[in-house]
Design an enzyme around this catalytic site. Sequence first.
Site, PDB file in Angstrom:
ATOM      1  N   SER A  19      10.951 -32.088 152.015  1.00 45.22           N
ATOM      2  CA  SER A  19       9.883 -32.340 150.676  1.00 45.22           C
ATOM      3  C   SER A  19       9.979 -34.036 150.180  1.00 45.22           C
ATOM      4  O   SER A  19      11.116 -34.565 150.456  1.00 45.22           O
ATOM      5  CB  SER A  19      10.927 -31.355 149.713  1.00 45.22           C
ATOM      6  OG  SER A  19      10.850 -30.269 150.536  1.00 45.22           O
ATOM      7  N   ILE A  20       9.084 -34.323 149.764  1.00 48.71           N
ATOM      8  CA  ILE A  20       8.490 -35.214 148.641  1.00 48.71           C
ATOM      9  C   ILE A  20       9.504 -35.511 148.351  1.00 48.71           C
ATOM     10  O   ILE A  20      10.073 -36.819 147.983  1.00 48.71           O
ATOM     11  CB  ILE A  20       7.524 -35.686 148.495  1.00 48.71           C
ATOM     12  CG1 ILE A  20       6.714 -35.647 150.105  1.00 48.71           C
ATOM     13  CG2 ILE A  20       6.687 -36.417 147.751  1.00 48.71           C
ATOM     14  CD1 ILE A  20       4.872 -35.376 149.392  1.00 48.71           C
ATOM     15  N   ASP A  67      11.580 -21.713 137.480  1.00 49.16           N
ATOM     16  CA  ASP A  67      10.351 -21.286 138.371  1.00 49.16           C
ATOM     17  C   ASP A  67       9.615 -22.030 137.226  1.00 49.16           C
ATOM     18  O   ASP A  67       9.368 -21.569 136.366  1.00 49.16           O
ATOM     19  CB  ASP A  67      10.196 -19.944 138.558  1.00 49.16           C
ATOM     20  CG  ASP A  67       9.071 -19.870 139.256  1.00 49.16           C
ATOM     21  OD1 ASP A  67       7.985 -20.149 139.172  1.00 49.16           O
ATOM     22  OD2 ASP A  67       8.985 -18.536 140.106  1.00 49.16           O
ATOM     23  N   VAL A  68       8.258 -22.522 137.485  1.00 55.54           N
ATOM     24  CA  VAL A  68       7.272 -23.178 136.997  1.00 55.54           C
ATOM     25  C   VAL A  68       6.281 -22.059 135.895  1.00 55.54           C
ATOM     26  O   VAL A  68       6.331 -22.451 134.857  1.00 55.54           O
ATOM     27  CB  VAL A  68       6.703 -24.539 136.852  1.00 55.54           C
ATOM     28  CG1 VAL A  68       8.204 -25.525 137.111  1.00 55.54           C
ATOM     29  CG2 VAL A  68       6.029 -24.142 138.476  1.00 55.54           C
ATOM     30  N   TYR A 158      -9.036 -27.400 152.094  1.00 55.68           N
ATOM     31  CA  TYR A 158      -7.891 -27.596 150.730  1.00 55.68           C
ATOM     32  C   TYR A 158      -8.665 -26.882 150.001  1.00 55.68           C
ATOM     33  O   TYR A 158      -7.391 -26.825 148.738  1.00 55.68           O
ATOM     34  CB  TYR A 158      -8.103 -29.025 150.912  1.00 55.68           C
ATOM     35  CG  TYR A 158      -6.799 -29.980 149.603  1.00 55.68           C
ATOM     36  CD1 TYR A 158      -5.807 -29.712 150.139  1.00 55.68           C
ATOM     37  CD2 TYR A 158      -6.714 -30.089 148.522  1.00 55.68           C
ATOM     38  CE1 TYR A 158      -4.242 -29.968 149.630  1.00 55.68           C
ATOM     39  CE2 TYR A 158      -5.876 -30.313 147.689  1.00 55.68           C
ATOM     40  CZ  TYR A 158      -4.469 -30.895 147.977  1.00 55.68           C
ATOM     41  OH  TYR A 158      -3.244 -30.721 147.351  1.00 55.68           O
ATOM     42  N   LYS A 165      -5.926 -30.123 141.861  1.00 56.35           N
ATOM     43  CA  LYS A 165      -5.466 -31.106 141.705  1.00 56.35           C
ATOM     44  C   LYS A 165      -6.632 -32.637 141.272  1.00 56.35           C
ATOM     45  O   LYS A 165      -6.043 -33.633 140.459  1.00 56.35           O
ATOM     46  CB  LYS A 165      -5.392 -32.297 142.916  1.00 56.35           C
ATOM     47  CG  LYS A 165      -4.321 -31.836 143.925  1.00 56.35           C
ATOM     48  CD  LYS A 165      -2.444 -32.134 143.317  1.00 56.35           C
ATOM     49  CE  LYS A 165      -2.174 -31.509 144.490  1.00 56.35           C
ATOM     50  NZ  LYS A 165      -0.421 -31.658 144.427  1.00 56.35           N
ATOM     51  N   LEU A 197       7.044 -28.499 154.417  1.00 56.64           N
ATOM     52  CA  LEU A 197       6.813 -27.155 154.400  1.00 56.64           C
ATOM     53  C   LEU A 197       5.656 -27.098 153.320  1.00 56.64           C
ATOM     54  O   LEU A 197       5.143 -26.518 154.408  1.00 56.64           O
ATOM     55  CB  LEU A 197       8.218 -26.646 153.231  1.00 56.64           C
ATOM     56  CG  LEU A 197       8.434 -25.297 153.405  1.00 56.64           C
ATOM     57  CD1 LEU A 197       8.638 -24.273 154.534  1.00 56.64           C
ATOM     58  CD2 LEU A 197       9.337 -24.602 152.594  1.00 56.64           C
TER      59      LEU A 197
HETATM   60  P1  NAD Z   1       7.164 -28.672 149.821  1.00 61.29           P
HETATM   61  O1  NAD Z   1       7.243 -27.749 150.367  1.00 61.29           O
HETATM   62  O2  NAD Z   1       8.302 -29.232 150.165  1.00 61.29           O
HETATM   63  O3  NAD Z   1       7.172 -29.010 148.266  1.00 61.29           O
HETATM   64  C1  NAD Z   1       6.283 -27.983 147.765  1.00 61.29           C
HETATM   65  C2  NAD Z   1       7.853 -27.799 145.973  1.00 61.29           C
HETATM   66  O4  NAD Z   1       6.795 -26.698 145.055  1.00 61.29           O
HETATM   67  C3  NAD Z   1       8.636 -26.339 146.912  1.00 61.29           C
HETATM   68  O5  NAD Z   1      10.190 -27.246 146.740  1.00 61.29           O
HETATM   69  C4  NAD Z   1       8.417 -25.380 145.701  1.00 61.29           C
HETATM   70  O6  NAD Z   1       9.448 -24.604 145.674  1.00 61.29           O
HETATM   71  C5  NAD Z   1       7.728 -25.591 144.656  1.00 61.29           C
HETATM   72  N1  NAD Z   1       7.172 -24.938 144.018  1.00 61.29           N
HETATM   73  C6  NAD Z   1       6.619 -24.166 144.554  1.00 61.29           C
HETATM   74  N2  NAD Z   1       5.816 -22.857 143.659  1.00 61.29           N
HETATM   75  C7  NAD Z   1       7.050 -23.240 142.311  1.00 61.29           C
HETATM   76  C8  NAD Z   1       7.116 -22.505 141.022  1.00 61.29           C
HETATM   77  N3  NAD Z   1       6.720 -21.726 140.813  1.00 61.29           N
HETATM   78  N4  NAD Z   1       8.343 -22.905 140.750  1.00 61.29           N
HETATM   79  C9  NAD Z   1       8.758 -23.979 141.016  1.00 61.29           C
HETATM   80  N5  NAD Z   1       8.633 -24.851 142.169  1.00 61.29           N
HETATM   81  C10 NAD Z   1       7.826 -23.889 142.591  1.00 61.29           C
HETATM   82  O7  NAD Z   1       5.807 -29.633 150.290  1.00 61.29           O
HETATM   83  P2  NAD Z   1       5.916 -31.199 149.179  1.00 61.29           P
HETATM   84  O8  NAD Z   1       4.338 -31.679 150.810  1.00 61.29           O
HETATM   85  O9  NAD Z   1       6.630 -32.120 150.028  1.00 61.29           O
HETATM   86  O10 NAD Z   1       4.449 -30.902 148.344  1.00 61.29           O
HETATM   87  C11 NAD Z   1       5.932 -31.813 147.214  1.00 61.29           C
HETATM   88  C12 NAD Z   1       4.205 -32.072 146.112  1.00 61.29           C
HETATM   89  O11 NAD Z   1       3.728 -33.157 146.938  1.00 61.29           O
HETATM   90  C13 NAD Z   1       2.675 -31.679 145.736  1.00 61.29           C
HETATM   91  O12 NAD Z   1       2.726 -31.531 145.011  1.00 61.29           O
HETATM   92  C14 NAD Z   1       2.640 -31.536 147.238  1.00 61.29           C
HETATM   93  O13 NAD Z   1       0.299 -31.030 146.198  1.00 61.29           O
HETATM   94  C15 NAD Z   1       2.017 -33.040 147.128  1.00 61.29           C
HETATM   95  N6  NAD Z   1       1.055 -33.493 148.325  1.00 61.29           N
HETATM   96  C16 NAD Z   1       1.997 -33.324 149.265  1.00 61.29           C
HETATM   97  C17 NAD Z   1       1.147 -34.113 150.724  1.00 61.29           C
HETATM   98  C18 NAD Z   1       1.776 -33.160 151.962  1.00 61.29           C
HETATM   99  O14 NAD Z   1       1.086 -34.021 152.941  1.00 61.29           O
HETATM  100  N7  NAD Z   1       2.540 -33.140 151.954  1.00 61.29           N
HETATM  101  C19 NAD Z   1       0.099 -35.216 149.933  1.00 61.29           C
HETATM  102  C20 NAD Z   1      -0.029 -35.401 148.921  1.00 61.29           C
HETATM  103  C21 NAD Z   1       0.917 -34.170 147.810  1.00 61.29           C
HETATM  104  O1  0WE Z   2      -0.803 -29.858 148.095  1.00 58.51           O
HETATM  105  C1  0WE Z   2      -0.388 -29.850 149.702  1.00 58.51           C
HETATM  106  C2  0WE Z   2      -0.348 -28.748 150.081  1.00 58.51           C
HETATM  107  C3  0WE Z   2      -0.595 -27.397 148.548  1.00 58.51           C
HETATM  108  C4  0WE Z   2       0.190 -26.299 149.442  1.00 58.51           C
HETATM  109  C5  0WE Z   2       0.440 -25.474 150.324  1.00 58.51           C
HETATM  110  C6  0WE Z   2       0.660 -24.417 150.663  1.00 58.51           C
HETATM  111  C7  0WE Z   2       0.528 -23.428 152.009  1.00 58.51           C
HETATM  112  C8  0WE Z   2       1.417 -22.292 152.033  1.00 58.51           C
HETATM  113  C9  0WE Z   2       0.118 -25.604 148.052  1.00 58.51           C
HETATM  114  N1  0WE Z   2      -0.496 -23.914 148.519  1.00 58.51           N
HETATM  115  C10 0WE Z   2       0.410 -23.407 149.837  1.00 58.51           C
HETATM  116  N2  0WE Z   2       0.167 -22.764 149.883  1.00 58.51           N
HETATM  117  C11 0WE Z   2       1.042 -21.493 151.095  1.00 58.51           C
HETATM  118  O2  0WE Z   2       1.053 -20.273 151.113  1.00 58.51           O
HETATM  119  N3  0WE Z   2      -1.024 -31.091 149.966  1.00 58.51           N
HETATM  120  C12 0WE Z   2      -1.573 -32.533 150.162  1.00 58.51           C
HETATM  121  C13 0WE Z   2      -0.503 -30.792 151.826  1.00 58.51           C
HETATM  122  C14 0WE Z   2      -1.969 -30.582 152.519  1.00 58.51           C
HETATM  123  O3  0WE Z   2      -2.458 -29.146 151.976  1.00 58.51           O
HETATM  124  C15 0WE Z   2      -3.732 -29.085 153.104  1.00 58.51           C
HETATM  125  C16 0WE Z   2      -4.092 -30.206 153.573  1.00 58.51           C
HETATM  126  C17 0WE Z   2      -2.799 -31.346 153.272  1.00 58.51           C
HETATM  127  C18 0WE Z   2      -3.127 -33.143 153.959  1.00 58.51           C
HETATM  128  C19 0WE Z   2      -4.446 -28.321 153.539  1.00 58.51           C
HETATM  129  C20 0WE Z   2      -5.761 -28.479 154.447  1.00 58.51           C
HETATM  130  C21 0WE Z   2      -6.510 -29.294 154.188  1.00 58.51           C
HETATM  131  C22 0WE Z   2      -5.764 -31.003 154.169  1.00 58.51           C
END
Ligand code: NAD
Ligand code: 0WE
Length: 258
Positions: A19-20, A67-68, A158, A165, A197
């Site tokens: 996770s980030i 849980d937010v 997306y 976002k 994830l």
């Molecule tokens: P991650 O799946 O590890 O983290 C997402 C988190 O959201 C999880 O820990 C999950 O438990 C939490 N979450 C979802 N619903 C929730 C709820 N109801 N209550 C509390 N927590 C909840 O994935 P990540 O990539 O580390 O995502 C973290 C953030 O970074 C997100 O906002 C995502 O949009 C953003 N982000 C991700 C990417 C990417 O490519 N992975 C790029 C830019 C931004």
């Molecule tokens: O913000 C995100 C993804 C957040 C996310 C991911 C899931 C997967 C499982 C939100 N909701 C869900 N629901 C689920 O059921 N990112 C920035 C990662 C991401 O997601 C994409 C991207 C990138 C980058 C989706 C399409 C295209 C690019």
Amino acid sequence: MIDMKGKVAVILGVANNRSIAYSIAEKLAQAGSTIVLCYQSERLKKAAEDLIAELGQTGQARAIQLDVSSDEQIDAAFAEIAQHFPVIHTVIHSVAFAPADAIKNDFLETKREDFRIAHDVSVYSLIAVARAAAPLMTEGGSMLTLTYFGSQVVFPNYNVMGVAKAALEATVRYLAASLGPRNIRVNAVSAGPIKTLAARGIGDFATILDKVTERAPLHRNVEQAEVGNTALFLSSDLASGITGEVTYVDCGFNITGI
Ligand code: NAD
Ligand code: 0WE
């Protein structure tokens, strides 16, 4: 070296060590912060406790369920945090969710309930958490959320997350104005795509990563640790003049036109 000794950071969004939010927790912990990790559900409790142990935190650090989408859980979590820490300095909001259908199907088909859930979990939660956290941030501090370039331009699939976002980034600006008088800064980090994830099961994620390697000025993808370093900077006093901003940590991808 950034020194966060004596500072308390509340971190939401750690699901596992990819996770980030985990990388941000690592960087804040290494700089001396005490960490409170909030996990979404009972299912993630053990993982959160293990991660606290991995971070080498002392007796004070803890994991709390939050849980937010529940106002009651937000109130209960911050009441518990207040019992252990009268003052907190940093809040990391690294949470997003949209129902799977909404990030798979044609955007035109976005359902009212899926739109609501995406905005409730991914946007409103920042306001609710900020309101609960602010009374504990009596020495000022920093709140950070994570966003993605899909708020500005279209990425296939997306979909409603891009709309959420965009709302999140506007929320950062309004919260920055609201909390500025209390010396609480509010910012977003816009990360490039990272295999976490939340990226699993997203069709063509490998293609997205390849496009970044080809087009981004640095010709590579960003790593969690780079997002963690920027989050540490923005959380620290080095960033005392920065609020309401979106900082891109994407190897420069967003500045390119083709
Ligand atoms: P991650 O799946 O590890 O983290 C997402 C988190 O959201 C999880 O820990 C999950 O438990 C939490 N979450 C979802 N619903 C929730 C709820 N109801 N209550 C509390 N927590 C909840 O994935 P990540 O990539 O580390 O995502 C973290 C953030 O970074 C997100 O906002 C995502 O949009 C953003 N982000 C991700 C990417 C990417 O490519 N992975 C790029 C830019 C931004
Ligand atoms: O913000 C995100 C993804 C957040 C996310 C991911 C899931 C997967 C499982 C939100 N909701 C869900 N629901 C689920 O059921 N990112 C920035 C990662 C991401 O997601 C994409 C991207 C990138 C980058 C989706 C399409 C295209 C690019």
